[in-house]
Design an enzyme around this catalytic site. Structure first.
Site, PDB file in Angstrom:
ATOM      1  N   PRO A   1     -13.061  17.326 -52.497  1.00 45.51           N
ATOM      2  CA  PRO A   1     -12.148  18.087 -51.467  1.00 45.51           C
ATOM      3  C   PRO A   1     -13.853  18.066 -49.786  1.00 45.51           C
ATOM      4  CG  PRO A   1     -12.131  19.748 -52.675  1.00 45.51           C
ATOM      5  CD  PRO A   1     -12.988  18.656 -53.786  1.00 45.51           C
ATOM      6  N   GLU A   2     -13.701  18.149 -48.768  1.00 42.18           N
ATOM      7  CA  GLU A   2     -14.133  17.989 -48.084  1.00 42.18           C
ATOM      8  C   GLU A   2     -14.423  19.444 -47.082  1.00 42.18           C
ATOM      9  OE1 GLU A   2     -14.047  15.147 -45.100  1.00 42.18           O
ATOM     10  OE2 GLU A   2     -13.283  14.095 -47.133  1.00 42.18           O
TER      11      GLU A   2
END
Length: 273
Positions: free
Chosen positions: A2-3
């Site tokens: 995830p970012e």
């Protein structure tokens, strides 16, 4: 993945369940998923402590415990932190189970790249991976001038520079492609050649895209879920990422793919000069 938007969503959804809860037990199904501090093991540092709050730094989730201890969780590619209100049998790729006063938190990771590190709070910035991170793109201190300064010495493609967590914390492949599209700048452009106006536009685009990603609770293609197991909805708003070979939604020209910094990059050759 995830970012930044995904980790921020995990932070918010997890905090709603576990803030002020005490850690009663820890099951280390795959012990290598966690790291202690110096000669002290993970359980010794964490067991019995109360969770006081949850923070985020770039792509890292920071779970603050009482008695000045912090858990630094990095999900890498496929890591998840899921909350369950009742006991749940660990799934195939669950590596750590935290039993709380109310419910459980399971850390799972198909590819086994993610880690959770226990470290004294006073040392977590200078003596962990956090020490190398660039500015937070949604903080007031991140200005066009700051962005310009961080790109000034980068004689590489702009896409590669923006993926560098030392330049800017939290951006990954999805949100870099989307930010460059909104800014109308080619990902192949040398990072230190942007004009003042281009810097301002890129700065605004980065902030707008990240905030839109947070508002949509992140982007879910395969692995990402929030702490409740829910998917994000930002995939519906993507302009270029994952759309190589399809028509640009602005001009209709075919979106092109190329490899930059070892990552697949999608852009519009007409909209992004």
């Amino acid at each position: 993945m995830p970012e930044l938007p995904e980790v921020e969503t995990i932070r918010r959804t997890l905090a709603a369940h576990i803030k002020d809860s005490r850690i009663k037990d820890i099951s280390l199904i795959w012990p290598s998923a966690v790291c202690g501090w110096k000669d002290k093991g993970f359980k010794e540092l964490v067991l019995g402590r109360r969770i006081t709050r949850l923070d985020r730094r770039g792509k890292y989730l920071l779970i603050r415990l009482d008695e000045e201890m912090t858990l630094i969780a990095h999900m890498r590619m496929t890591g998840r932190l899921n909350y369950y209100p009742d006991h749940r049998e660990p799934e195939k790729h669950t590596h750590v189970v935290f039993t709380l006063e109310h419910g459980e938190v399971h850390f799972s990771d198909v590819r086994k790249f993610g880690r959770i590190q226990a470290i004294p709070t006073s040392l977590c910035i200078q003596e962990s991976s956090l020490s190398k991170l660039g500015p937070e793109p949604l903080e007031p201190e991140f200005t066009p001038i700051v962005l310009k300064d961080h790109l000034a010495k980068k004689r590489v493609a702009l896409k590669a520079a923006l993926l560098d967590q030392c330049v800017l914390a939290g951006l990954g492949n999805i949100y870099v492609d989307e930010s460059l599209f909104r800014a109308g700048i080619s990902p192949q452009r040398q990072a230190n050649t942007l004009s003042e106006e281009e810097i301002k536009q890129l700065h605004k685009s980065i902030q707008d895209v990240l905030q839109a990603g947070i508002d949509a609770r992140g982007t879910s293609f395969r692995d990402y879920r929030d702490a409740n197991g829910e998917k994000g909805q930002f995939e519906q708003a993507l302009q270029v990422y994952g759309r190589g070979g399809k028509p640009c939604r602005i001009c209709g020209k075919t979106l092109e793919r190329l490899r930059l910094a070892g990552r697949t990059t999608v852009y519009c050759p007409k909209c992004q000069k």
